[in-house]
Design a protein around this motif. Sequence first.
Motif, PDB file in Angstrom:
ATOM      1  N   ILE A   1       0.872  -1.172   0.000  1.00 35.08           N
ATOM      2  CA  ILE A   1       0.000   0.000   0.000  1.00 35.08           C
ATOM      3  C   ILE A   1       0.909   1.221   0.000  1.00 35.08           C
ATOM      4  CG2 ILE A   1      -1.696   1.353   1.261  1.00 35.08           C
ATOM      5  CD1 ILE A   1      -2.852  -1.149   2.407  1.00 35.08           C
ATOM      6  N   SER A   2       0.776   2.046  -1.008  1.00 32.08           N
ATOM      7  CA  SER A   2       1.558   3.275  -1.093  1.00 32.08           C
ATOM      8  C   SER A   2       0.594   4.451  -1.138  1.00 32.08           C
ATOM      9  CB  SER A   2       2.417   3.282  -2.362  1.00 32.08           C
ATOM     10  OG  SER A   2       3.312   2.201  -2.361  1.00 32.08           O
ATOM     11  N   SER A   3       0.895   5.471  -0.348  1.00 29.51           N
ATOM     12  CA  SER A   3       0.006   6.627  -0.342  1.00 29.51           C
ATOM     13  C   SER A   3       0.747   7.859  -0.853  1.00 29.51           C
ATOM     14  CB  SER A   3      -0.543   6.880   1.061  1.00 29.51           C
ATOM     15  OG  SER A   3       0.505   7.144   1.959  1.00 29.51           O
ATOM     16  N   PHE A   4      -0.032   8.739  -1.472  1.00 30.42           N
ATOM     17  CA  PHE A   4       0.483   9.970  -2.052  1.00 30.42           C
ATOM     18  C   PHE A   4      -0.469  11.086  -1.652  1.00 30.42           C
ATOM     19  CE2 PHE A   4       1.215   6.300  -4.683  1.00 30.42           C
ATOM     20  CZ  PHE A   4       2.587   6.324  -4.896  1.00 30.42           C
ATOM     21  N   THR A   5       0.057  12.102  -1.004  1.00 29.16           N
ATOM     22  CA  THR A   5      -0.770  13.215  -0.556  1.00 29.16           C
ATOM     23  C   THR A   5      -0.797  14.286  -1.630  1.00 29.16           C
ATOM     24  OG1 THR A   5      -0.153  12.778   1.723  1.00 29.16           O
ATOM     25  CG2 THR A   5      -1.095  14.936   1.261  1.00 29.16           C
ATOM     26  N   GLY A   6      -2.009  14.692  -2.013  1.00 24.68           N
ATOM     27  CA  GLY A   6      -2.150  15.769  -2.975  1.00 24.68           C
ATOM     28  C   GLY A   6      -1.768  17.089  -2.317  1.00 24.68           C
ATOM     29  N   MET A   7      -0.892  17.830  -2.961  1.00 24.09           N
ATOM     30  CA  MET A   7      -0.453  19.107  -2.406  1.00 24.09           C
ATOM     31  C   MET A   7      -1.266  20.274  -2.953  1.00 24.09           C
ATOM     32  SD  MET A   7       3.645  18.395  -2.334  1.00 24.09           S
ATOM     33  CE  MET A   7       4.018  20.113  -2.331  1.00 24.09           C
ATOM     34  N   GLU A   8      -1.668  20.169  -4.222  1.00 26.96           N
ATOM     35  CA  GLU A   8      -2.436  21.238  -4.848  1.00 26.96           C
ATOM     36  C   GLU A   8      -3.347  20.625  -5.893  1.00 26.96           C
ATOM     37  OE1 GLU A   8      -1.694  25.341  -7.448  1.00 26.96           O
ATOM     38  OE2 GLU A   8       0.006  24.051  -6.959  1.00 26.96           O
ATOM     39  N   GLU A   9      -4.604  21.007  -5.862  1.00 25.08           N
ATOM     40  CA  GLU A   9      -5.563  20.526  -6.847  1.00 25.08           C
ATOM     41  C   GLU A   9      -5.464  21.431  -8.080  1.00 25.08           C
ATOM     42  OE1 GLU A   9      -9.571  19.008  -5.591  1.00 25.08           O
ATOM     43  OE2 GLU A   9     -10.137  20.877  -6.605  1.00 25.08           O
ATOM     44  N   LEU A  10      -4.951  20.877  -9.173  1.00 21.54           N
ATOM     45  CA  LEU A  10      -4.767  21.656 -10.393  1.00 21.54           C
ATOM     46  C   LEU A  10      -6.008  21.655 -11.269  1.00 21.54           C
ATOM     47  CD1 LEU A  10      -1.142  20.524 -11.256  1.00 21.54           C
ATOM     48  CD2 LEU A  10      -1.879  22.581 -10.032  1.00 21.54           C
ATOM     49  N   LYS A  11      -6.738  20.554 -11.244  1.00 19.94           N
ATOM     50  CA  LYS A  11      -7.989  20.471 -12.002  1.00 19.94           C
ATOM     51  C   LYS A  11      -8.895  19.463 -11.315  1.00 19.94           C
ATOM     52  CE  LYS A  11     -10.138  19.400 -16.414  1.00 19.94           C
ATOM     53  NZ  LYS A  11      -9.971  18.993 -17.796  1.00 19.94           N
ATOM     54  N   TYR A  12     -10.137  19.834 -11.177  1.00 17.49           N
ATOM     55  CA  TYR A  12     -11.132  18.915 -10.642  1.00 17.49           C
ATOM     56  C   TYR A  12     -12.458  19.248 -11.308  1.00 17.49           C
ATOM     57  CZ  TYR A  12     -14.559  16.689  -7.683  1.00 17.49           C
ATOM     58  OH  TYR A  12     -15.610  15.925  -7.239  1.00 17.49           O
ATOM     59  N   THR A  13     -13.083  18.250 -11.854  1.00 14.95           N
ATOM     60  CA  THR A  13     -14.402  18.432 -12.440  1.00 14.95           C
ATOM     61  C   THR A  13     -15.172  17.130 -12.338  1.00 14.95           C
ATOM     62  OG1 THR A  13     -15.641  19.108 -14.408  1.00 14.95           O
ATOM     63  CG2 THR A  13     -13.609  17.877 -14.791  1.00 14.95           C
ATOM     64  N   THR A  14     -16.468  17.254 -12.274  1.00 15.41           N
ATOM     65  CA  THR A  14     -17.326  16.072 -12.364  1.00 15.41           C
ATOM     66  C   THR A  14     -17.941  15.976 -13.753  1.00 15.41           C
ATOM     67  OG1 THR A  14     -19.234  17.304 -11.530  1.00 15.41           O
ATOM     68  CG2 THR A  14     -17.882  16.132  -9.907  1.00 15.41           C
ATOM     69  N   ALA A  15     -17.711  17.007 -14.579  1.00 11.39           N
ATOM     70  CA  ALA A  15     -18.288  17.037 -15.926  1.00 11.39           C
ATOM     71  C   ALA A  15     -17.531  16.092 -16.857  1.00 11.39           C
ATOM     72  CB  ALA A  15     -18.238  18.464 -16.485  1.00 11.39           C
TER      73      ALA A  15
END
Length: 153
Positions: A133-147
């Motif tokens: 199990i490897s985890s990666f923490t998001g530092m900055e959301e560059l793009k997020y859409t549900t479309a």
Amino acid sequence: MLDHRDRKIVELLQQNADMPVTDIADTVGLSVSACWRRIKNLEETGLIARKVAIVDRRKANVGMTVFVAVRTSRHSMDWLESFRRAISDIPEIVEAYRLTGEMDYLLRLVVPDVEVYDAVYKQLIARLDFTDISSFTGMEELKYTTAVPMNYL
């Protein structure tokens, strides 16, 4: 078969599902009743699966995004179903994918902090055996859409 008006209706609703039908009809060049019928048809055919409220994660105190890559040595249907059950009742896991390649599964979690992620991690390893199990923490959301793109219909 969808035409350009149907695609535009879906694009508009993906941006704001509360947009008044009158505004949608004006934008796509239809009467209100014709536009309403098209929306109902899009819902009945399942292209519009549901309408939801998108919550601001930071205001809900789950501003941290953690991606978790999971590898297992077991590739049976029993293990897959056990994994599906294990993740289904953990609300911090908001997305889960079975993958091709080196990693078997990818999870996306939203949590308030690393302590809550650690608690989720402990729930997972208590329920199933994993190879890695490897985890990666998001530092900055560059793009997020549900479309989803409508240009392939």
